[in-house]
Design an enzyme around this catalytic site. Structure first.
Site, PDB file in Angstrom:
ATOM      1  CD  GLU A  10      -1.843  -2.356   1.528  1.00 55.10           C
ATOM      2  OE1 GLU A  10      -2.753  -3.200   1.506  1.00 55.10           O
ATOM      3  OE2 GLU A  10      -0.683  -2.612   1.949  1.00 55.10           O
ATOM      4  CG  HIS A 115      -5.286  -1.909   5.924  1.00 54.11           C
ATOM      5  ND1 HIS A 115      -4.553  -1.406   4.867  1.00 54.11           N
ATOM      6  CD2 HIS A 115      -4.773  -3.150   6.161  1.00 54.11           C
ATOM      7  CE1 HIS A 115      -3.659  -2.297   4.478  1.00 54.11           C
ATOM      8  NE2 HIS A 115      -3.759  -3.355   5.257  1.00 54.11           N
TER       9      HIS A 115
END
Length: 271
Positions: A10, A115
């Site tokens: 990410e 997250h």
């Protein structure tokens, strides 16, 4: 000098959307190559700085993202799951330092694709009252093995969250977050050059102290739904704190991380 490179996706330059990080999407096939090249940049930097051995840990999703044939052949590849130490597998192999490449902001953070471990399952994760993301959990796990995090790369939100935890580490910003799925990124080539230089600089410094978390650790998890809290509390040692919050005590950081990963695996029952 033996180095562990833990690589997520990410925080990689050019990655901003869920389709880029989930297998089965055409954009994922491109993103996993970008991930591999950032890992290679870190591997190259480690050898430039005098490393004699480098382990590269595939630390995203199912832990088998990077095409093996594209990895620097000088490194050894840690891949596949289940494995007890997750994103930090290999830290128990006598390594001297950890580099985190492509990492991201914690759940409810302001970073791109923020997250913690499992966006379907966990809304917030707290260790000893502090909200933690993957870098904090696994940096503390490395610290429990006496190994410091010396370098980390990702977006500006990731860096802002984690500089206080790893104040002596070298941070490389690959992009600036402008939203959950938007940002302003370096080019892949520029990011790789910065990562390679960052690893060299980090390993040529005096080795910092490992990040040590107080144990036993009190862990609190806010789940995404009450149904997930129902499910997780089937585990007899977990306590139901609220409609969507559970908790447990962990004797070590490793025990805490392993429980979080077990709950993440359990959550697949409700998908």
């Amino acid at each position: 000098m033996k180095i562990l490179v833990s690589t997520d996706i990410e925080g990689v330059a050019g990655v901003v959307h869920q389709q880029q990080v989930r297998a089965g999407n055409p954009e994922y096939e491109r993103a996993r190559v970008l991930m591999t090249h950032e890992a290679n940049a870190a591997i190259a930097g480690a050898f430039d700085a005098g490393a004699t051995e480098v382990l590269v840990n595939d630390s995203h999703g199912d832990f088998r993202n990077m095409p093996a044939e594209l990895l620097d052949p000088r490194a050894h590849y840690v891949l596949g799951k289940p494995r007890y130490l997750g994103m930090m597998a290999g830290v128990d192999q006598g390594v001297d330092a950890v580099c985190m490449v492509g990492y991201h902001s914690r759940a409810q953070g302001r970073g791109i694709l923020a997250h913690t471990t499992n966006s379907f399952a966990f809304s917030r994760v707290r260790f000893n009252g502090d909200e933690v993301g993957e870098a904090a959990m696994y940096g503390a796990l490395a610290g429990e093995y006496g190994v410091p995090v010396v370098m980390a790369s990702g977006d500006d939100a990731f860096i802002a969250e984690h500089q206080p935890l790893f104040p002596e580490a070298v941070f490389v910003q690959t992009k600036r977050a402008t939203g959950q799925t938007s940002g302003i990124s370096l080019s892949p080539q520029a990011a790789r050059e910065a990562i390679r230089a960052g690893v060299i600089a980090a390993l040529r410094r005096e080795r910092p102290r490992p990040y040590v978390m107080k144990v036993p650790a009190t862990v609190r998890i806010q789940t995404q739904t009450t149904a997930l809290a129902d499910l997780f509390c089937q585990w007899p040692t977990l306590e139901r704190i609220g409609a969507d919050e559970i908790g447990f005590e962990a004797p070590t950081v490793e025990a805490a991380v392993r429980m979080v990963n077990c709950l993440s695996a359990m959550s697949s029952m409700l998908r």
